[in-house]
Write an enzyme that holds these catalytic residues in place. Structure first.
Site, PDB file in Angstrom:
ATOM      1  N   GLY A  12     -14.288  -3.447 -18.431  1.00  0.00           N
ATOM      2  CA  GLY A  12     -14.467  -4.263 -17.229  1.00  0.00           C
ATOM      3  C   GLY A  12     -15.338  -3.544 -16.219  1.00  0.00           C
ATOM      4  O   GLY A  12     -16.269  -4.120 -15.643  1.00  0.00           O
ATOM      5  N   CYS A 376       1.481  -9.614   2.773  1.00  0.00           N
ATOM      6  CA  CYS A 376       2.259 -10.684   2.156  1.00  0.00           C
ATOM      7  C   CYS A 376       3.761 -10.375   2.233  1.00  0.00           C
ATOM      8  O   CYS A 376       4.361 -10.535   3.286  1.00  0.00           O
ATOM      9  CB  CYS A 376       1.776 -10.916   0.728  1.00  0.00           C
ATOM     10  SG  CYS A 376       2.064 -12.614   0.184  1.00  0.00           S
ATOM     11  N   HIS A 511      -3.800 -11.731   1.191  1.00  0.00           N
ATOM     12  CA  HIS A 511      -4.153 -10.472   0.524  1.00  0.00           C
ATOM     13  C   HIS A 511      -5.599 -10.074   0.845  1.00  0.00           C
ATOM     14  O   HIS A 511      -6.504 -10.369   0.066  1.00  0.00           O
ATOM     15  CB  HIS A 511      -4.001 -10.619  -0.997  1.00  0.00           C
ATOM     16  CG  HIS A 511      -2.577 -10.725  -1.440  1.00  0.00           C
ATOM     17  ND1 HIS A 511      -1.805  -9.617  -1.699  1.00  0.00           N
ATOM     18  CD2 HIS A 511      -1.776 -11.795  -1.637  1.00  0.00           C
ATOM     19  CE1 HIS A 511      -0.595 -10.004  -2.050  1.00  0.00           C
ATOM     20  NE2 HIS A 511      -0.545 -11.320  -2.023  1.00  0.00           N
ATOM     21  N   GLU A 513      -7.017  -7.350   0.576  1.00  0.00           N
ATOM     22  CA  GLU A 513      -7.577  -6.375  -0.375  1.00  0.00           C
ATOM     23  C   GLU A 513      -8.451  -7.038  -1.430  1.00  0.00           C
ATOM     24  O   GLU A 513      -9.339  -6.409  -1.999  1.00  0.00           O
ATOM     25  CB  GLU A 513      -6.458  -5.564  -1.040  1.00  0.00           C
ATOM     26  CG  GLU A 513      -5.565  -6.312  -2.039  1.00  0.00           C
ATOM     27  CD  GLU A 513      -4.362  -6.996  -1.411  1.00  0.00           C
ATOM     28  OE1 GLU A 513      -4.423  -7.303  -0.196  1.00  0.00           O
ATOM     29  OE2 GLU A 513      -3.362  -7.237  -2.126  1.00  0.00           O
TER      30      GLU A 513
HETATM   31  N1  GLN Z   1       7.369 -13.060  -2.984  1.00  0.00           N
HETATM   32  C1  GLN Z   1       6.762 -13.458  -1.765  1.00  0.00           C
HETATM   33  C2  GLN Z   1       6.376 -14.923  -1.772  1.00  0.00           C
HETATM   34  O1  GLN Z   1       6.304 -15.530  -2.808  1.00  0.00           O
HETATM   35  C3  GLN Z   1       5.540 -12.613  -1.456  1.00  0.00           C
HETATM   36  C4  GLN Z   1       4.478 -12.736  -2.480  1.00  0.00           C
HETATM   37  C5  GLN Z   1       3.427 -11.683  -2.333  1.00  0.00           C
HETATM   38  O2  GLN Z   1       3.654 -10.648  -1.716  1.00  0.00           O
HETATM   39  N2  GLN Z   1       2.282 -11.889  -2.908  1.00  0.00           N
HETATM   40  O3  GLN Z   1       6.116 -15.473  -0.736  1.00  0.00           O
END
Ligand code: GLN
Length: 539
Positions: A12, A376, A511, A513
């Site tokens: 990759g 998240c 996210h 990142e």
């Molecule tokens: N488990 C949590 C949710 O579904 C956070 C998910 C995550 O951190 N990507 O909202």
């Protein structure tokens, strides 16, 4: 791009680096990946199994190699850039059920192999070069239809429009004091038995491969000497484009397609990145308090984004992975783990394991004024922490962990409606398809820390979660200092929380990142590492 001998050779990365070299020569590129497993997509696989799930803007859950592609080329990955055996069969069988094959017998050749070729052909015209990586290792049963498909494809478009690159391993045997070429010979032989003759061989090795050895590989594998490209281990993945160029990879590709070898690629951006990675002015240590820490590939994009933040700040970022569960037993342990860290990050996660430990890590960061970044799940834990310890809502929790007294984090259907009624999800509700995936816009509060960091109040970042912070607690939490500085455009979903009574405390529901690149680090990571650098001057 195929691979042989062993898995995890870094195909990759090699594909991404080659694409970057082609870009540096002024060509446009598109990268895609075919995965020979039966899952329809990697969305349901544990991060322990297959590393991180990379999410695209258009909401696809894809292989982490697409993250490399995007980080090296800046070209946003799309749903249509990743396909699995499961997806191919699902589509073919759905068509068979509809009766679209008009009474034919459906077979691997030609129906499955045609479908695979269509996946490649669909990219025709979208770029000067389309790079297709085939997951797995040559010789696997699963890879066969893909190899047969690319063989046919190569014949159809003609050799001058298709190039086969193969990556292998040249292991060093300490007892013999030699690099061994035999596994590569066997791997190429296997590939040839499918009718595919590699034009370029990328040979992974942990040390220099002598000219003599390279010529031997060329002789036994029936290719030119100049087609044997050493792919030696490097300290930083961002050196790969430079080392591949030095080894002649892009020159070979140019020659194959009858394109000018000179002038060579403009590699100044990559040189600057590598210079910053190798000669940093500062050094910071960031604690990552997570639950998938035994496989760091689970946090691939996150690790890279933190390094990008370091590149922007001329800082080396050392990552300290800490298992959150460790904090649940003993507070001494928590302080001992976190004391030498200049910043704390709680990344994305699913399920209750380690949640209480993460809440403790948030509390430690808040009370000790250590830069905190919650991503998240890490944002959700920050909200629970504030509710429990600052607002006195002791029963606050996420319904992800089961029924709770105060559903501070819950599914969308649990929101308190305008009339004050609480909506609950029922037992019958489908679990699948309830994730919020892909790019969503958010509005940032004017004058907030995040608005300043982004330099904008309208932003867009990628999501992958099922649960949301309950907006009903906004006022109470803001009184305690946790400001809701980013909301969905309709104002219903909290997207960002921050503290103004703290050196750097930000939680995001998305996210960031996933969109960070070494040549274009995400603003939140630039700012977070900047705060860590400041902190390192303090402690
Ligand atoms: N488990 C949590 C949710 O579904 C956070 C998910 C995550 O951190 N990507 O909202």
């Amino acid at each position: 791009m195929t691979g042989g001998v062993v898995s995890s050779l870094g195909k990759g990365l090699a594909s991404a680096a080659l694409a970057a070299l082609l870009q540096a020569r002024g060509y446009s590129v598109r990268l895609c990946k075919m995965d020979p497993y039966l899952n329809v997509d990697p969305g349901t696989m544990s991060p322990f199994q297959h590393g991180e799930v990379f999410v695209t803007d258009d909401g696809a859950e894809t292989d982490l190699d697409l993250g490399h592609y995007e980080r090296f080329t800046g070209v946003p990955a799309r749903q249509s850039d990743n396909v699995t055996t499961g997806r191919i069969y699902t589509d073919v069988l759905a068509r068979e059920r509809k009766g679209e094959y008009l009474g034919a017998t459906i077979q691997v050749v030609p129906h499955i192999t045609n479908e695979i070729q269509d996946f490649i052909r669909a990219k025709d015209g979208s770029a000067d070069f389309v790079l297709v990586e085939i997951g797995g290792t040559v010789g696997d049963i699963e890879s066969l239809p893909f190899l047969e498909a690319i063989r046919q494809f190569g014949n159809e478009v003609g050799r001058e429009r298709a190039l086969f690159a193969h990556m292998t391993l040249i292991p060093y045997i300490p007892a013999a004091g030699e690099l061994k070429t035999k596994p590569t010979q066997h791997s190429v032989k296997e590939l040839m038995s499918y009718g595919i003759r590699p034009r370029v061989l990328l040979c992974r090795a942990d040390r220099e491969i002598s000219e003599e050895e390279r010529n031997k590989i060329a002789l036994f594998c029936n290719i030119d000497n100049s087609s044997v490209i050493p792919a030696l281990d490097v300290k930083s993945i961002y050196e790969v484009p430079l080392t591949y160029h030095a080894a002649g990879l892009d020159n070979e590709v140019m020659k194959h397609f009858n394109l000018p070898v000179e002038p060579g690629p403009d590699l100044s951006t990559w040189e600057e990145i590598v210079h910053r990675v190798k000669e940093p002015e500062h050094k910071v240590k960031v604690a990552i308090v997570g639950k998938y820490i035994s496989l760091t590939d689970s946090y691939k994009s996150l690790n890279e984004a933190l390094i990008h933040g370091g590149i922007a700040n001329n800082a080396k970022v050392e990552l300290k992975f800490i298992e959150a569960e460790a904090f649940e037993k003993d507070d001494e342990d928590l302080a001992a783990h976190l004391r030498d860290c200049h910043a704390i990050l709680v990344p994305g996660a699913f399920g209750s394991r380690g949640a209480e430990g993460k809440i403790k890590a948030v509390q430690y960061a808040r009370e000790h004024k250590i830069p905190y970044f919650g991503i998240c799940f890490g944002m959700q834990m920050a909200v629970i922490e504030a509710a429990r310890h600052q607002c006195g809502i002791t029963g606050a929790n996420s319904t992800e962990f089961g029924p709770c007294e105060v559903p501070l984090i819950g599914l969308m259907t649990e929101w308190i409606a305008d009339d004050g009624s609480v909506h609950q999800r029922t037992e019958e509700t489908d679990l699948g398809g309830t994730m919020r995936l892909g790019a969503y816009p958010a509005k940032l509060v004017e004058g907030s820390r995040v608005a300043e960091i982004y330099g904008a109040t309208d932003i867009e970042d990628r999501h992958r979660h099922r649960y949301e912070v309950n907006i009903a607690y906004k006022e109470q939490l803001e009184e305690a200092g946790l400001i809701f500085s980013g909301l969905s455009p309709d104002g219903k979903l909290p997207e960002i929380v921050e503290r103004q009574d703290h050196p750097w405390f930000v939680g995001v529901q998305f996210h960031p990142e996933l969109k960070s690149k070494p040549f274009d680090p995400h603003p939140l990571f630039i700012s977070f590492i900047e705060a860590a650098v400041k902190q390192s001057g303090l402690v």
